[in-house]
Motif scaffolding. Structure first.
Motif, PDB file in Angstrom:
ATOM      1  N   LEU A   1       1.767   8.756  -6.777  1.00 32.01           N
ATOM      2  CA  LEU A   1       2.127  10.226  -6.511  1.00 32.01           C
ATOM      3  C   LEU A   1       3.395  10.669  -7.672  1.00 32.01           C
ATOM      4  CD1 LEU A   1       2.254  10.639  -2.838  1.00 32.01           C
ATOM      5  CD2 LEU A   1       0.814  11.491  -4.610  1.00 32.01           C
ATOM      6  N   LEU A   2       4.426   9.846  -7.677  1.00 32.18           N
ATOM      7  CA  LEU A   2       5.360   9.573  -8.705  1.00 32.18           C
ATOM      8  C   LEU A   2       4.974   9.782 -10.091  1.00 32.18           C
ATOM      9  CD1 LEU A   2       8.525   9.647  -9.022  1.00 32.18           C
ATOM     10  CD2 LEU A   2       8.429   7.158  -9.221  1.00 32.18           C
ATOM     11  N   SER A   3       3.929   9.108 -10.389  1.00 34.72           N
ATOM     12  CA  SER A   3       3.328   9.151 -11.972  1.00 34.72           C
ATOM     13  C   SER A   3       2.900  10.631 -12.329  1.00 34.72           C
ATOM     14  CB  SER A   3       2.052   7.916 -11.937  1.00 34.72           C
ATOM     15  OG  SER A   3       2.924   6.642 -11.929  1.00 34.72           O
ATOM     16  N   ILE A   4       1.940  11.087 -11.069  1.00 39.47           N
ATOM     17  CA  ILE A   4       1.254  12.510 -11.115  1.00 39.47           C
ATOM     18  C   ILE A   4       2.567  13.434 -11.453  1.00 39.47           C
ATOM     19  CG2 ILE A   4       0.233  14.232  -9.961  1.00 39.47           C
ATOM     20  CD1 ILE A   4      -1.366  12.015  -8.622  1.00 39.47           C
ATOM     21  N   LEU A   5       3.764  13.349 -10.545  1.00 35.77           N
ATOM     22  CA  LEU A   5       5.004  14.037 -10.684  1.00 35.77           C
ATOM     23  C   LEU A   5       5.549  14.133 -12.009  1.00 35.77           C
ATOM     24  CD1 LEU A   5       6.989  15.998  -9.548  1.00 35.77           C
ATOM     25  CD2 LEU A   5       8.409  14.144  -8.732  1.00 35.77           C
ATOM     26  N   GLU A   6       5.529  12.827 -12.760  1.00 34.27           N
ATOM     27  CA  GLU A   6       6.049  12.693 -13.839  1.00 34.27           C
ATOM     28  C   GLU A   6       5.116  13.353 -14.934  1.00 34.27           C
ATOM     29  OE1 GLU A   6       8.941  11.576 -16.635  1.00 34.27           O
ATOM     30  OE2 GLU A   6       8.954  11.471 -14.531  1.00 34.27           O
ATOM     31  N   VAL A   7       3.908  13.450 -14.946  1.00 36.14           N
ATOM     32  CA  VAL A   7       2.936  14.017 -15.882  1.00 36.14           C
ATOM     33  C   VAL A   7       3.501  15.682 -15.736  1.00 36.14           C
ATOM     34  CG1 VAL A   7       1.003  14.741 -16.222  1.00 36.14           C
ATOM     35  CG2 VAL A   7       1.339  12.269 -15.557  1.00 36.14           C
ATOM     36  N   ALA A   8       3.554  16.180 -14.423  1.00 41.18           N
ATOM     37  CA  ALA A   8       4.093  17.553 -14.336  1.00 41.18           C
ATOM     38  C   ALA A   8       5.324  17.741 -14.984  1.00 41.18           C
ATOM     39  CB  ALA A   8       4.144  18.083 -12.908  1.00 41.18           C
ATOM     40  N   VAL A   9       6.278  16.943 -14.876  1.00 41.53           N
ATOM     41  CA  VAL A   9       7.548  16.902 -15.330  1.00 41.53           C
ATOM     42  C   VAL A   9       7.614  16.929 -16.872  1.00 41.53           C
ATOM     43  CG1 VAL A   9       9.878  15.743 -15.569  1.00 41.53           C
ATOM     44  CG2 VAL A   9       8.873  16.416 -13.387  1.00 41.53           C
ATOM     45  N   ALA A  10       6.805  16.202 -17.609  1.00 43.47           N
ATOM     46  CA  ALA A  10       6.690  15.913 -19.047  1.00 43.47           C
ATOM     47  C   ALA A  10       6.093  17.438 -19.523  1.00 43.47           C
ATOM     48  CB  ALA A  10       5.744  14.955 -19.242  1.00 43.47           C
ATOM     49  N   MET A  11       5.409  17.965 -18.931  1.00 40.53           N
ATOM     50  CA  MET A  11       4.840  19.310 -19.467  1.00 40.53           C
ATOM     51  C   MET A  11       5.823  20.425 -19.471  1.00 40.53           C
ATOM     52  SD  MET A  11       0.648  19.107 -18.488  1.00 40.53           S
ATOM     53  CE  MET A  11       0.774  18.881 -16.904  1.00 40.53           C
TER      54      MET A  11
ATOM     55  N   LEU B   1       0.850  -1.329   0.029  1.00 42.43           N
ATOM     56  CA  LEU B   1      -0.035   0.006  -0.036  1.00 42.43           C
ATOM     57  C   LEU B   1       0.946   1.203   0.205  1.00 42.43           C
ATOM     58  CD1 LEU B   1      -2.809   1.340   0.097  1.00 42.43           C
ATOM     59  CD2 LEU B   1      -2.786   1.111   2.635  1.00 42.43           C
ATOM     60  N   PRO B   2       1.832   1.427   0.889  1.00 40.82           N
ATOM     61  CA  PRO B   2       2.504   2.587   0.796  1.00 40.82           C
ATOM     62  C   PRO B   2       3.329   2.744  -0.589  1.00 40.82           C
ATOM     63  CG  PRO B   2       2.913   1.604   2.871  1.00 40.82           C
ATOM     64  CD  PRO B   2       2.300   0.600   2.176  1.00 40.82           C
ATOM     65  N   LEU B   3       3.790   1.627  -0.903  1.00 34.76           N
ATOM     66  CA  LEU B   3       4.467   1.801  -2.374  1.00 34.76           C
ATOM     67  C   LEU B   3       3.583   1.909  -3.688  1.00 34.76           C
ATOM     68  CD1 LEU B   3       7.203  -1.212  -2.417  1.00 34.76           C
ATOM     69  CD2 LEU B   3       7.556   1.389  -2.198  1.00 34.76           C
ATOM     70  N   SER B   4       2.496   1.630  -3.461  1.00 38.18           N
ATOM     71  CA  SER B   4       1.322   1.965  -4.392  1.00 38.18           C
ATOM     72  C   SER B   4       0.916   3.530  -4.437  1.00 38.18           C
ATOM     73  CB  SER B   4       0.033   1.248  -4.129  1.00 38.18           C
ATOM     74  OG  SER B   4       0.378  -0.182  -4.244  1.00 38.18           O
ATOM     75  N   ILE B   5       0.821   3.925  -3.133  1.00 37.59           N
ATOM     76  CA  ILE B   5       0.613   5.257  -3.055  1.00 37.59           C
ATOM     77  C   ILE B   5       1.761   6.259  -3.389  1.00 37.59           C
ATOM     78  CG2 ILE B   5       0.019   7.308  -1.354  1.00 37.59           C
ATOM     79  CD1 ILE B   5      -1.326   5.474   0.383  1.00 37.59           C
ATOM     80  N   LEU B   6       2.899   5.987  -3.387  1.00 41.10           N
ATOM     81  CA  LEU B   6       4.380   6.512  -3.697  1.00 41.10           C
ATOM     82  C   LEU B   6       4.256   6.171  -5.213  1.00 41.10           C
ATOM     83  CD1 LEU B   6       6.756   7.952  -2.830  1.00 41.10           C
ATOM     84  CD2 LEU B   6       7.802   5.961  -2.765  1.00 41.10           C
ATOM     85  N   LEU B   7       4.012   5.354  -5.832  1.00 38.96           N
ATOM     86  CA  LEU B   7       4.064   5.102  -7.290  1.00 38.96           C
ATOM     87  C   LEU B   7       2.997   6.047  -7.934  1.00 38.96           C
ATOM     88  CD1 LEU B   7       5.199   3.613  -9.563  1.00 38.96           C
ATOM     89  CD2 LEU B   7       3.341   1.763  -9.235  1.00 38.96           C
TER      90      LEU B   7
END
Length: 227
Positions: free
Chosen positions: A199-209, A191-197
């Motif tokens: 959040l990391l995916s959302i961060l990567e969307v922001a980084v891509a833009m 569960l903690p790793l899933s939440i972190l993953l």
């Protein structure tokens, strides 16, 4: 293990045909095209609003001569953003993780701004190579340093975009592999790793833009120096 992690950044092929060409053409398929209708959809209106505001932010500091580059730079920004976001989908390939691909955009755009500067304002352009009030003994050294910094600009553009996207994709890949292996060995960490993953995916969307915007923002700054 390291080779398997970086396999995702290799050029995918199918029957000997490189699929990078299809990935490059993908933005032309998914992006909305303007219509001649008076009333458009909400998505098209939002798209036009984002494009207009981005163009205003990029070109408001530039002179009127630099505004002729608006269509090219905004098109490049939209192209890079779409490629970066499509590369986050599962079982897809991101062309902007390849340094050669990014250099193919950075070098011609940078070279065009330099050529324009030497044609329109040669004295002003050459003055950038030597700061004002420089001691006589430091003049040769500073000219060499400023020349190197000028020539390294397209490489910095391409490496920045490549490194940020590659690092984000690699982190998501490593965390996904770790999450998959911990399902049976350490269930309490799933569960903690899933939440972190997530959040990391959302961060990567922001980084891509953001990285696509930074790419064209630096190009507009180079253009501002030479127009």
């Amino acid at each position: 293990m390291a080779l398997n992690c970086f396999d995702q950044f290799m050029f995918p092929t199918y029957l000997g045909v490189p699929l990078i060409a299809l990935a490059t053409l993908a933005p032309m398929i998914v992006f909305l095209k303007p219509t001649k209708q008076w009333l458009t959809s909400r998505l098209t209106t939002l798209q036009a609003f984002i494009i207009n505001n981005s163009a205003y932010q990029l070109f408001s500091p530039l002179s009127s001569k630099g505004h002729s580059w608006a269509l090219l730079i905004i098109s490049l920004m939209i192209f890079l953003i779409t490629l970066n976001l499509l590369g986050l989908l599962p079982y897809t390939f991101t062309p902007t993780t390849q340094l050669s691909f990014n250099l193919a955009f950075a070098v011609p755009a940078w070279l065009a701004t330099v050529i324009i500067g030497f044609r329109k304002k040669p004295t002003h352009t050459l003055a950038h190579l030597l700061p004002e009030s420089t001691p006589t003994l430091l003049i040769p050294v500073l000219i060499i340093i400023e020349t190197i910094s000028l020539l390294i600009r397209p490489l910095a553009l391409a490496v920045r975009l490549t490194a940020n996207l590659t690092a984000g994709h690699l982190l998501i890949h490593l965390m996904s592999v770790g999450l998959y292996t911990m399902i049976y060995s350490l269930p309490s960490m799933v569960l903690p790793l899933s939440i972190l993953l997530i959040l990391l995916s959302i961060l990567e969307v922001a980084v891509a833009m953001i990285q696509a915007y930074v790419f064209v923002l630096l190009l507009s700054l180079y253009l501002q120096e030479n127009t």
